[in-house]
Design a protein around this motif. Structure first.
Motif, PDB file in Angstrom:
ATOM      1  N   UNK A 137       0.912  -1.202  -0.074  1.00 45.95           N
ATOM      2  CA  UNK A 137       0.128   0.079   0.132  1.00 45.95           C
ATOM      3  C   UNK A 137       0.800   1.111   0.074  1.00 45.95           C
ATOM      4  N   UNK A 138       0.259   2.513  -0.323  1.00 42.57           N
ATOM      5  CA  UNK A 138       1.270   3.645  -0.369  1.00 42.57           C
ATOM      6  C   UNK A 138       1.502   3.813   1.179  1.00 42.57           C
ATOM      7  N   UNK A 139       2.897   4.414   1.126  1.00 41.55           N
ATOM      8  CA  UNK A 139       3.506   4.489   2.597  1.00 41.55           C
ATOM      9  C   UNK A 139       5.102   4.243   2.347  1.00 41.55           C
ATOM     10  N   UNK A 140       5.586   3.941   3.605  1.00 40.10           N
ATOM     11  CA  UNK A 140       6.834   3.724   3.618  1.00 40.10           C
ATOM     12  C   UNK A 140       7.376   2.326   3.112  1.00 40.10           C
ATOM     13  N   UNK A 141       6.430   1.208   2.917  1.00 39.64           N
ATOM     14  CA  UNK A 141       6.649   0.018   2.591  1.00 39.64           C
ATOM     15  C   UNK A 141       6.811   0.121   1.046  1.00 39.64           C
ATOM     16  N   UNK A 142       5.937   0.867   0.314  1.00 35.16           N
ATOM     17  CA  UNK A 142       6.009   1.232  -1.189  1.00 35.16           C
ATOM     18  C   UNK A 142       7.250   1.882  -1.351  1.00 35.16           C
ATOM     19  N   UNK A 143       7.900   2.804  -0.627  1.00 38.44           N
ATOM     20  CA  UNK A 143       8.858   3.397  -0.859  1.00 38.44           C
ATOM     21  C   UNK A 143      10.049   2.718  -0.791  1.00 38.44           C
ATOM     22  N   UNK A 144      10.048   1.732   0.011  1.00 38.87           N
ATOM     23  CA  UNK A 144      11.265   1.030   0.187  1.00 38.87           C
ATOM     24  C   UNK A 144      11.321  -0.208  -1.343  1.00 38.87           C
ATOM     25  N   UNK A 145      10.105  -0.435  -1.550  1.00 33.62           N
ATOM     26  CA  UNK A 145      10.017  -1.478  -2.736  1.00 33.62           C
ATOM     27  C   UNK A 145      10.344  -0.414  -4.304  1.00 33.62           C
ATOM     28  N   UNK A 146      10.207   0.879  -4.195  1.00 33.23           N
ATOM     29  CA  UNK A 146      10.755   1.568  -5.144  1.00 33.23           C
ATOM     30  C   UNK A 146      12.108   1.856  -5.197  1.00 33.23           C
ATOM     31  N   UNK A 147      12.610   1.975  -4.013  1.00 28.37           N
ATOM     32  CA  UNK A 147      14.063   1.901  -3.694  1.00 28.37           C
ATOM     33  C   UNK A 147      14.526   0.621  -4.156  1.00 28.37           C
ATOM     34  N   UNK A 148      14.110  -0.552  -4.004  1.00 26.52           N
ATOM     35  CA  UNK A 148      14.834  -1.712  -4.833  1.00 26.52           C
ATOM     36  C   UNK A 148      14.507  -1.470  -6.303  1.00 26.52           C
ATOM     37  N   UNK A 149      13.496  -1.102  -6.519  1.00 31.31           N
ATOM     38  CA  UNK A 149      13.310  -0.849  -8.033  1.00 31.31           C
ATOM     39  C   UNK A 149      14.321   0.015  -8.820  1.00 31.31           C
ATOM     40  N   UNK A 150      14.261   1.143  -8.059  1.00 33.61           N
ATOM     41  CA  UNK A 150      15.579   2.055  -8.679  1.00 33.61           C
ATOM     42  C   UNK A 150      17.069   1.446  -8.420  1.00 33.61           C
ATOM     43  N   UNK A 151      17.451   0.580  -7.573  1.00 37.83           N
ATOM     44  CA  UNK A 151      18.737  -0.013  -7.484  1.00 37.83           C
ATOM     45  C   UNK A 151      18.607  -0.927  -8.686  1.00 37.83           C
ATOM     46  N   UNK A 327      18.620   4.168  -0.050  1.00 41.61           N
ATOM     47  CA  UNK A 327      18.570   5.405   0.936  1.00 41.61           C
ATOM     48  C   UNK A 327      17.243   6.370   0.608  1.00 41.61           C
ATOM     49  N   UNK A 328      17.076   6.325  -0.494  1.00 40.53           N
ATOM     50  CA  UNK A 328      16.062   7.404  -1.306  1.00 40.53           C
ATOM     51  C   UNK A 328      14.915   7.414  -0.317  1.00 40.53           C
ATOM     52  N   UNK A 329      14.292   6.454   0.076  1.00 41.67           N
ATOM     53  CA  UNK A 329      12.739   6.452   0.860  1.00 41.67           C
ATOM     54  C   UNK A 329      13.165   7.134   2.079  1.00 41.67           C
ATOM     55  N   UNK A 330      14.373   6.792   2.553  1.00 41.84           N
ATOM     56  CA  UNK A 330      14.649   7.077   4.217  1.00 41.84           C
ATOM     57  C   UNK A 330      15.008   8.760   3.984  1.00 41.84           C
ATOM     58  N   UNK A 331      15.854   9.245   3.123  1.00 40.83           N
ATOM     59  CA  UNK A 331      15.977  10.698   2.838  1.00 40.83           C
ATOM     60  C   UNK A 331      14.637  11.562   2.720  1.00 40.83           C
ATOM     61  N   UNK A 332      13.670  10.850   1.781  1.00 45.57           N
ATOM     62  CA  UNK A 332      12.548  11.528   1.651  1.00 45.57           C
ATOM     63  C   UNK A 332      11.788  11.775   2.951  1.00 45.57           C
ATOM     64  N   UNK A 333      11.879  10.741   3.608  1.00 49.36           N
ATOM     65  CA  UNK A 333      11.084  11.012   5.045  1.00 49.36           C
ATOM     66  C   UNK A 333      11.789  11.958   5.897  1.00 49.36           C
ATOM     67  N   UNK A 334      12.890  12.071   5.850  1.00 48.50           N
ATOM     68  CA  UNK A 334      13.773  12.987   6.640  1.00 48.50           C
ATOM     69  C   UNK A 334      13.656  14.598   6.012  1.00 48.50           C
ATOM     70  N   UNK A 337       9.902  15.070   0.082  1.00 48.97           N
ATOM     71  CA  UNK A 337      10.230  14.698  -1.288  1.00 48.97           C
ATOM     72  C   UNK A 337      10.724  15.523  -2.209  1.00 48.97           C
ATOM     73  N   UNK A 338      10.420  16.823  -2.200  1.00 46.68           N
ATOM     74  CA  UNK A 338      10.772  17.860  -3.149  1.00 46.68           C
ATOM     75  C   UNK A 338      12.276  18.379  -2.777  1.00 46.68           C
ATOM     76  N   UNK A 339      12.708  18.390  -1.656  1.00 47.46           N
ATOM     77  CA  UNK A 339      13.929  18.733  -1.412  1.00 47.46           C
ATOM     78  C   UNK A 339      15.019  17.474  -1.705  1.00 47.46           C
ATOM     79  N   UNK A 340      14.262  16.096  -1.485  1.00 47.80           N
ATOM     80  CA  UNK A 340      15.299  15.030  -2.036  1.00 47.80           C
ATOM     81  C   UNK A 340      15.394  14.957  -3.356  1.00 47.80           C
ATOM     82  N   UNK A 341      14.215  15.453  -4.243  1.00 47.59           N
ATOM     83  CA  UNK A 341      14.423  15.302  -5.793  1.00 47.59           C
ATOM     84  C   UNK A 341      15.319  16.277  -6.104  1.00 47.59           C
ATOM     85  N   UNK A 342      15.464  17.669  -5.513  1.00 53.73           N
ATOM     86  CA  UNK A 342      16.245  18.694  -6.131  1.00 53.73           C
ATOM     87  C   UNK A 342      17.778  18.568  -5.617  1.00 53.73           C
TER      88      UNK A 342
END
Length: 495
Positions: A137-151, A327-334, A337-342
């Motif tokens: 579901x949307x949330x941290x778990x999906x963020x981690x899955x997208x991290x795997x996808x990006x890797x 690290x991307x999902x963790x950085x985004x939560x910290x 998201x906008x600051x992370x992308x930039x």
């Protein structure tokens, strides 16, 4: 006789989402490997099947052309006909085409096999991404899955260069295709074993008119851009192809809102986040694909590295990419998201600006290693966040299409960027050749490509800030929701 009704036992647990995600990520990895695995083996492939200069280029272009042009159709087919079904069909097609490419003894067979490879990849990529998003579901778990996808996406591009160099040097160029075929078959077996069979399929009809129109438009666009790299922008074929693409896209824009089962339904862009995410992904892709084109060329043509050494030189970039994706999902939560992308885009821009200082008498350690690590970190974080932005918040029935769309914009952006940057590099090299040695002229062209790439990413970072104000406060999976346990797969979902 007493008949006793058999009591049903406890339900059989489905496969763990982590195992399924691993298999789906492996499918994405094979697609990304195929985009770069031929790059370091082109001289050997040319000699092996008797390719001309133009034919050698089309060993690369044929795959990218079919892949980019058919991604939207593949994504919509996955939504309508079942994602598991489309994924398995794509894997089977991809494996067969890879085997045929390795067995090819003529240019026509090899290029045709690369086209079919691209067709299979266009089915695999959006279906696998939609299935991966369905796991969490949307949330941290999906963020981690997208991290795997990006890797795995980043590692596939760099790993393809390494694998291509190692296999070509050890056993010859046909094995770059045989290895891909073998790996794809293993993924296909794992998909058949772990993913439940479809209990149904999504509703709606396939928009044949819209799909045909946009596929022809993308085919003309990508063909025109790739041909322009060798023939020039004023070539009649290039101008005709680009004009046809513009006309077909205009027709598509007119007819699509009136279609009852539109290929790209207007609801996809209701929030503006999908459009913004795809625009930024196109700009990122314009630099991404060019990077893996120019960096191996500099290592081989200027530094004199062999295929294996060139591939090994991509390992630090791949490792940085995997680290950044994790690290991307963790950085985004910290930091948001906008600051992370930039920050990610500016980090990659810094690495590319550093690469623009390469020299003809340089070395890998002095000129390539450190900036490639910066590029890998920035690229991976930006990719994860922009993928999340482009697929987040959409209804489940559009997940495959959203995956196809974000892959399409990355591929088309890459084709545009590579054509423009290759033209720029060739022009700078041509002018420099009049008064400088050959290696210095080549290096001047590569420096120009890296400089412009850095400028594009810096502008993309500014654009990301502006779009964030227009489309809402986030450019990623929403991190504020409490973590939830991943769902087990249910056989009732229309996979």
């Amino acid at each position: 006789m007493n008949l006793h009704r058999t009591q049903p036992g406890p339900p059989t647990p489905g496969p763990r989402p982590a195992a399924v995600l691993t298999v789906l990520a492996a499918a994405q990895f094979t697609v990304m490997v195929a985009t770069s695995i031929v790059n370091v083996a082109l001289p050997q492939i040319r000699a092996g099947v008797g390719l001309s200069d133009g034919g050698t280029t089309w060993v690369v272009n044929a795959y990218g052309l079919a892949f980019g042009a058919l991604l939207l159709a593949g994504g919509r087919a996955a939504d309508l006909f079942g994602r598991r079904r489309v994924l398995t069909a794509g894997l089977a097609l991809f494996a067969g085409a890879s085997l045929a490419a390795g067995l090819a003894t003529s240019p026509g067979v090899l290029i045709a096999a690369r086209v079919v490879q691209g067709l299979g990849a266009a089915a695999i990529a959006p279906a696998a991404l939609a299935l991966a998003m369905d796991l969490y579901p949307p949330g941290p778990a999906r963020g981690r899955a997208l991290g795997v996808w990006g890797a795995v996406s980043g590692a596939g591009g760099a790993g393809g260069v390494l694998l291509g160099g190692a296999l070509t040097q050890a056993w010859g160029w046909p094995w770059i295709f045989h290895a891909v075929a073998l790996g794809t078959v293993l993924v296909l077996v794992a998909v058949a074993a772990l993913l439940p069979r479809a209990a149904g399929r999504g509703g709606g009809a396939f928009d044949l008119l819209g799909t045909t129109t946009v596929t022809l438009a993308l085919t003309c666009l990508v063909w025109g851009l790739t041909t322009a790299r060798g023939a020039g922008w004023t070539d009649g074929r290039v101008l005709a192809a680009l004009g046809s693409a513009a006309a077909l896209l205009a027709v598509f824009a007119v007819i699509e809102p009136r279609r009852p089962n539109a290929l790209i339904p207007p609801r996809l862009f209701a929030t503006g986040r999908v459009a913004a995410g795809n625009l930024l992904m196109a700009l990122l892709g314009s630099v991404w694909i060019a990077l893996f084109f120019f960096l191996p060329l500099y290592q081989q043509q200027v530094l004199g590295s062999g295929p294996l050494a060139t591939g090994a030189g991509q390992l630090p970039l791949a490792a940085a990419n995997m680290l950044g994706s994790t690290l991307a999902p963790r950085i985004s939560r910290r930091i948001g998201a906008t600051a992370t992308v930039t920050a990610a885009l500016l980090t990659e821009a810094t690495g590319l600006l550093w690469l623009s200082r390469i020299s003809a008498d340089g070395s890998y350690l002095a000129d390539v290693l450190a900036p490639s690590v910066l590029v890998g970190l920035g690229l991976s974080v930006a990719f994860v966040q922009l993928t999340a932005f482009a697929v987040d918040g959409l209804p489940p029935q559009d997940a495959g299409l959203a995956g196809g769309l974000v892959n399409t914009t990355r591929q088309v952006g890459g084709a545009i960027g590579l054509a423009a940057l290759a033209t720029l590099a060739g022009s700078v090299t041509g002018r420099a050749s009049a008064h400088a040695p050959h290696l210095e002229a080549l290096t001047a062209g590569y420096r120009a490509a890296f400089t412009v790439s850095a400028a594009v990413l810096a502008a993309t970072a500014v654009l990301a800030l502006l779009l964030a104000r227009c489309t809402g406060p986030r450019i990623a999976v929403e991190p504020a929701r409490p973590a939830a346990e991943p769902r087990t797969l249910r056989t009732s979902r229309p996979y």
